[in-house]
Write a protein that holds these residues in place. Structure first.
Motif: not given
Length: 132
Positions: A41-49, A60-67
């Motif tokens: 897990i890599q978190q950059n603000g509200d974005k996660f990889n 591999e997935l990327e998501f933004t909190l709440g999206a």
């Protein structure tokens, strides 16, 4: 952030019962119980990889909190939903595309472990990961 790092499965509680409730066949449940899952897990603000590596697949997935985003489980079950941050917990609410039922998931760092809890149709499973 607290979630950052590589986490390797250490143990599970009630995971086979959870997979059974999800409709996973017996052979896949037996294999899934020993999937050797590793999550990075890599978190950059509200974005996660998030990278998931197991005996069955590497994704591999990327998501933004709440999206909302689309996701497929290892058994092919397709979901749509989102992760949010509630205090120190990642809380996911996902709806199955095949039957419209809801899968809830939480991830929380407790001590030196990442604790992942799944709830589906009243069946709860916990998976515990150690930094690795």
């Amino acid at each position: 952030m607290a979630f950052d790092g590589t986490w390797k499965i250490d143990r599970s509680e009630n995971y086979e019962k959870f997979m059974e409730a999800m409709g996973v066949g017996m052979m896949k449940r037996k294999l899934g119980a020993h999937d050797n899952l590793k999550i990075t897990i890599q978190q950059n603000g509200d974005k996660f990889n998030v990278k998931e590596a197991s005996n069955f697949r590497n994704i591999e997935l990327e998501f933004t909190l709440g999206a909302n985003f689309e996701y497929s489980l290892a058994d092919g079950t397709e979901l749509s939903g989102a992760w949010t941050l509630e205090g120190n917990k990642l809380v996911g609410t996902f709806t199955r595309k095949d039957n419209g039922k809801v899968l809830k998931a939480t991830r929380e760092v407790v001590g030196d472990e990442l604790v992942q809890i799944y709830v589906y149709e009243g069946v709860e499973a916990k998976r515990f990961f150690k930094r690795g």
